[in-house]
Design an enzyme around this catalytic site. Structure first.
Site, short mmCIF file in Angstrom:
data_model
loop_
_atom_site.label_atom_id
_atom_site.label_comp_id
_atom_site.label_asym_id
_atom_site.label_seq_id
_atom_site.Cartn_x
_atom_site.Cartn_y
_atom_site.Cartn_z
N GLY A 71 10.28 1.86 10.00
CA GLY A 71 9.56 0.93 10.85
C GLY A 71 9.40 -0.44 10.21
CB THR A 72 8.56 -1.49 6.76
OG1 THR A 72 7.34 -0.75 6.74
CG2 THR A 72 8.38 -2.79 5.99
CG ASN A 157 -1.33 1.28 12.68
OD1 ASN A 157 -1.24 0.26 13.36
ND2 ASN A 157 -1.75 1.26 11.44
N GLY A 210 11.32 6.87 11.99
CA GLY A 210 11.66 8.29 12.09
C GLY A 210 10.53 9.22 11.71
CB CYS A 336 -7.06 1.92 -0.77
SG CYS A 336 -7.77 1.76 -2.40
N1 PLP Z 1 4.32 -0.06 12.37
C1 PLP Z 1 3.33 0.81 12.62
C2 PLP Z 1 2.48 0.64 13.84
C3 PLP Z 1 3.07 1.86 11.74
O1 PLP Z 1 2.07 2.71 11.99
C4 PLP Z 1 3.87 1.98 10.58
C5 PLP Z 1 3.59 3.03 9.57
O2 PLP Z 1 2.47 3.47 9.44
C6 PLP Z 1 4.91 1.07 10.38
C7 PLP Z 1 5.10 0.07 11.31
C8 PLP Z 1 5.81 1.15 9.20
O3 PLP Z 1 6.77 2.20 9.33
P1 PLP Z 1 7.49 2.82 8.07
O4 PLP Z 1 6.50 3.64 7.33
O5 PLP Z 1 8.61 3.67 8.64
O6 PLP Z 1 8.03 1.69 7.27
#
Ligand code: PLP
Length: 403
Positions: A71-72, A157, A210, A336
């Site tokens: 996601g990042t 989230n 994923g 944190c």
């Molecule tokens: N965006 C949201 C809303 C998330 O909750 C997260 C992870 O917690 C991410 C992006 C980042 O995803 P990843 O952990 O696959 O990099």
């Protein structure tokens, strides 16, 4: 000891079917998807099959799917991929560019937006309402002639709040800007229809991780609509149609495809409603058993698996540890950072006091959560909150009879 997992928004378990699908691609079928021999062709076929499976879940074209490391990376590829041509370092004469995002985004978007601001992009962080909504009128008012991109998350989230993405994306499109949504906490939990006639038709870019949908950590997807010109973050080969160079993570991609297929099956049945009913029973049970407690954002539409509750006069961090010792894994409403526990930026943006933000925890159920798991949480959390409150001086003052 029995261990119950209620932290699916942090990561989901890998489903056995997903593991079974990916396993051969680590061992017997180890080919590089770019090789022309048979092992390579086999890997390529598996990657393209997975792309079709993901496209079927999102109701888009397979060519609009870019596989990433999570996601990042998908969020960063969306933001930098669109705005890179406008960066100051690309030449002083570049036209100005404006990015609109919100104060309640995940740090993958927030920190990417800050990095873009440091490189000369004008950035607006929209505030949210006290219940956590990004109002379409606020976006409309923030649009500028040089707004190039709007990035607003689909499901939060921490609170699970669903934003009015169709409406927000339509505003961006009406002003000629692209629209990105971080759908990491929505994918596999609710239908996402990116087809031309679907509710997400005005969305240009959409991120998925994923490991929030029962595939492994370190795998991700960026949907990038056909007409979007995306500059890559990395330089190397011409993989993923020049959008993301690097040898494909074949096993991880196969897992994403299988997870997408399973998500589609899960969404087609009564399971989403059953999960929402479990979450609602959990919430109502806790509110009935614990005084001076509440659910953050309860008044808004939320993704079915998530609840964010506050128990006044309790430190979330202490509660998370106490519940962990009893066999229940949950998450604090605070992040944190560099050793100091800061109240959550999401709850703070909603206007919660630092004390209430620090008294908030998140319970996020998974597809594997059972009614017995909820019973366990209903038995464990009130007792833990009660014990911690007897040790809390503000609680003793507020409820002298307990002191
Ligand atoms: N965006 C949201 C809303 C998330 O909750 C997260 C992870 O917690 C991410 C992006 C980042 O995803 P990843 O952990 O696959 O990099």
């Amino acid at each position: 000891m029995r261990r119950i997992y209620m932290d699916a928004n942090a990561t989901t378990p890998l489903l056995p079917e997903v593991f079974d699908a990916m396993r051969p691609f680590w061992i017997e079928q180890f080919g590089n998807a770019s090789s022309i021999h048979q092992q390579g062709q086999h890997a390529r076929a598996a990657v393209e099959n997975a792309r079709e499976q993901v496209a079927a879940l999102l109701r888009c074209r397979a060519t609009e799917i870019v596989f990433t490391s999570g996601g990042t990376e998908s969020d960063n590829l969306a933001l930098f991929g669109v705005l890179q041509p406008y960066l100051a370092s690309q030449g002083a004469s570049k036209e100005p560019a404006h990015l609109i995002t919100s104060a309640i985004e995940h740090h993958a978007v927030l920190h990417a937006a800050e990095a873009l601001r440091d490189r000369g992009i004008e950035v607006t962080f929209l505030p949210c309402t006290p219940s956590g909504l990004i109002e379409p009128a606020a976006l409309e008012a923030a649009m500028r002639p040089h707004t190039k991109l709007v990035s607003i998350m689909l499901a939060n989230n921490e609170t699970g709040v669903l934003q009015p993405i169709s409406e927000l994306a339509a505003i961006a499109r009406a002003h000629g800007a692209l629209f990105h949504t971080d759908a990491v906490q929505a994918a596999g939990k609710l239908p996402l229809d990116l087809s031309k006639t679907g509710p997400l038709a005005p969305v240009d870019l959409l991120s998925i991780s994923g490991h929030k949908m029962y595939a492994p950590q370190g795998t991700g997807i960026l949907f990038s609509r056909r007409n979007v010109r995306l500059s890559p973050l990395f330089f190397g080969g011409s993989h993923e149609r020049q959008r993301r160079p690097g040898t494909e993570n074949v096993a991880g991609i196969v897992a994403l495809g299988k997870a997408a297929e399973l998500a589609q099956q899960w969404l087609a049945g009564s399971s989403p409603a059953d999960l929402a009913a479990l979450r609602d029973r959990l919430e109502q049970g806790l509110l009935a058993a614990i005084e001076e407690a509440g659910v953050n954002s309860i008044e808004l539409p939320r993704v079915a698996n998530t609840t964010n509750l506050y128990f006044d006069h309790v430190e979330a961090e202490a509660l998370v540890i106490a519940l962990d010792l009893k066999g229940l894994s949950v998450s604090g409403g605070s992040a944190c950072q560099s050793g100091a526990t800061e109240p959550s930026h999401v709850l703070t943006a909603m206007g919660l006091s630092p004390a209430r933000a620090r008294a908030s925890i998140r319970l996020s159920l998974s597809r594997l959560t059972t009614a017995e798991d909820v019973d366990f949480a209903l038995a464990t959390i009130p007792a833990a909150v009660g014990r911690l409150r007897t040790l809390s001086p503000p609680w003793q003052k507020a409820v002298p009879a307990l002191a």
